[in-house]
Design an enzyme around this catalytic site. Sequence first.
Site, PDB file in Angstrom:
ATOM      1  N   GLU A 121      -2.959 -40.885 -23.265  1.00 22.98           N
ATOM      2  CA  GLU A 121      -3.500 -42.113 -23.839  1.00 22.98           C
ATOM      3  C   GLU A 121      -2.716 -42.681 -25.013  1.00 22.98           C
ATOM      4  O   GLU A 121      -2.743 -43.891 -25.239  1.00 22.98           O
ATOM      5  CB  GLU A 121      -4.955 -41.860 -24.283  1.00 22.98           C
ATOM      6  CG  GLU A 121      -5.897 -41.468 -23.151  1.00 22.98           C
ATOM      7  CD  GLU A 121      -6.052 -42.577 -22.136  1.00 22.98           C
ATOM      8  OE1 GLU A 121      -6.135 -43.755 -22.532  1.00 22.98           O
ATOM      9  OE2 GLU A 121      -6.074 -42.268 -20.926  1.00 22.98           O
ATOM     10  N   SER A 171     -16.554 -44.943  22.151  1.00 20.36           N
ATOM     11  CA  SER A 171     -16.617 -46.240  22.831  1.00 20.36           C
ATOM     12  C   SER A 171     -17.042 -47.387  21.927  1.00 20.36           C
ATOM     13  O   SER A 171     -16.966 -48.548  22.345  1.00 20.36           O
ATOM     14  CB  SER A 171     -17.562 -46.158  24.024  1.00 20.36           C
ATOM     15  OG  SER A 171     -17.006 -45.350  25.044  1.00 20.36           O
TER      16      SER A 171
END
Length: 846
Positions: free
Chosen positions: A73, A333
């Site tokens: 940071e 399907s």
Amino acid sequence: MLVVLLYCGTGAAVAESYVESVPIPSTPATPQASTLYFRDGRTILARVGTVDHSDVPLSSVPPAVRTAVLAAEDRDFYDHPGVSVRGVLRAAVADVKGAREGASTVTQQYARNAFLTQDVSVERKAKEVALAIRLEREYSKDEILERYLNTIYFGRGAQGIAAAAHAYFGITPDRLTPAQGAVLAAVIKDPYRFDPANDPGAARKRWDWVVKAQRDLGWLAGSPAYPRVEPPSVKGPGPAGLIIDRVEAELAAHGVSSQELHTRGLSIVTTVDATAQRAAADRVAGHLAGQPPGLRAALVAVDPRTGGVRAYYGGKRGRGFFDDASAAHPAASTFKPIVLAAALHRGISARSRWDGSSPRTFPGRLGVPLRNQKNLQCPDCTLEKSMVESLNTPFYAVTEEIGADTVRDLAHALGVSKRYAGAPTLVDAKGDPRPGRTRPDIAIGRYPVTPADLATVYGTFASGGVRHERHFVERATDSHGRRLWTADPRGRTVLSPAVAADIGSVLAAVVEADRVRPGRPAAGKTGTQQWGNTKDNQDAWMAGYTPDLATAVWIGKAQPGPIRDSSGKPIQGDTVPAKLWRDFTRDALVATPVSPLPAAAHAGRTGVGDAGRTRPSGDPVKKKSGPKLLALTFDDGPSSFTPQVLDLLGEYRIKATFCVVGEEVQRFPELVRRIAAEGHALCNHSWKHDDLGAMPAAAARADIQRADDAIAAADPGVTVPYFRAPYGSWGASAGEGTRLGHTPLSWDVDPDDWLRPGARVIADRIEKQLRPGSVVLVHDGGGDREQTVAALRELLPRLKADGWRFRLPKRTVTARPLEARPQPSASPSPSASLSASPVVSGSAGP
């Protein structure tokens, strides 16, 4: 930005005065829980807030953990005065543009998170800078770092390093190892995405980056191993808990951080409908009650018009547990409608006829025969019937015809994510026959898809071919009512309305055949994935939609294995999933007016299937015997390439048909006259090449008439024997063209020269698809046609030498000079002409 610029210029005194005017609050802001609402904006769905927070002294945080945080940071923390000029300028510019840019130093982040609101403005950024400067004057660096570590949000409801150490590793912060510290440092940037439980790949990549940064800075010796991270212990309120996870991830992607969500008292209006969500939970529980243990279910429902998620069920236990709605399984399907969509998109009609014999062998199967379920046989089957019967072989044949990549690309456009857990989707994985490539097995749902993505796909069908991004958040505001995020309602067109209407018509027939209509017009498809080479199944699906709601349902297990119902029978898509979908849809739309599905447009050409072209084994048969006659047709002209085509046809004494577009006729009237003068046939190809199949009959007739008028103006008295609908999308236009005296003209050989694959490819495709009586479609207009001309220059002498003869297509309507505009009437066809398809009878479509 103002403060920094003044410090850098001559206004230091003014800047100093502003800094001193910004007081340091006596205590940090108290964390406030945020509220998630259902889509009505009033009914509460859940509350989200920090649940674990306790302060510890900096001495309780090992040095390696501190340096991990600073490496991630703020690497210059101990050297700067609290503010990074470059970082402030970058963030301010981003904020002015409406983006969200984090502060660049630990001091600024602490000032922002502890004392300020999260609104995006230059004023807030200026206060942040001033507070950072004041904090650096009031406190030592170690004191600021201690406050920061006790204030920053680490995800999992943990605010501060002590809570984070417990949430991720079950220990106190003083026992954190360097490797564990790097995990916590990594999550600060994005506490949701970089949590290993949510995205292990992204979390590990970020951890590697933090560790490398520490080593490069000389703050870490050796190469630590990635540590074991505890699963989240924060549990949400049942099935709705997973919605919280999805909301948190979505907001983070739009710049609203997890820390803001958990500590800033936001108001989030979700897209989730209270009635639909209750129906999902109740119906899943009801249909799984009494079934064998171990069965799992997922249900995702979206609004086709917006993409908003109306109901989401990924498991009954909620947060911290596996989300089945976002887990991928072979689609079986339920993927076939995507193949149908790709075929229709390429101009192949749902009424085209294909060989549905079983078994069949295909090149893409590498010698392994493909069978239909229950070995059903349909040697001459339309794609519509093939869908209703859920036959595998016709859809595999279609996919080999148009290309597996074509189906994959359309699936992505319709809503299937391009990556799952960092890996590409709809391609062979490592260990499969062709890693990284898509095989025609995509036609039978061989590749995994998530229920959430499948709901988006079917939502795109339901919306008339317009895809809306799936989302959970309608709008987000802070505690002061300021808007942080609003969903974008716009979509993008993926399919034409005619194609979407035909898909709906076919899938509506499936719903009727399966007897799962939810009390209103609906379309859908079931799917069942076999468990290995056994008679059992491992996945069962139902996906379907009404105009108001598209839903995907999955039934399976945590680990693939046999799924059976309470009577011991294998579960199939048309059993538990279909009934669950039917009951949920009925309940979710109980107070919604009934809307019809669009009528079928009958788009595409019919004479392109392989019915009758294969042996019982599935191998292609030899070309039919008989005269080797073919008709050559050109589309989208006239254009600057038409003279080259005419010269070539004249050289080989070939007569062809030119389907001309009205607007282009106005540009090149002399070419229309030349086409007719040299004995070629003219064909009306609409006024502007619009999709006539989506138009009402009157509009289609007016369009055809306007193109006729343009042709008559270019060559008064000319005869136009044929009409061809753009894209093969006929609708009412076939009957209207007939009434105006034109024979509807289809085709059965299409080399896709529009895509310019290369002259040799175009020539080879035509030769491969030819059979006696073929009508060949190529282009002399609509773009760069150099490859088409080059292909004809190579192909025509080859076909001549092979004994092919060229004739005009068969006429079914008497055509007269355009000035007369006669009513259509039947006419006997010349003996040497070829059959045109479709043949129109009365007012029926093609």
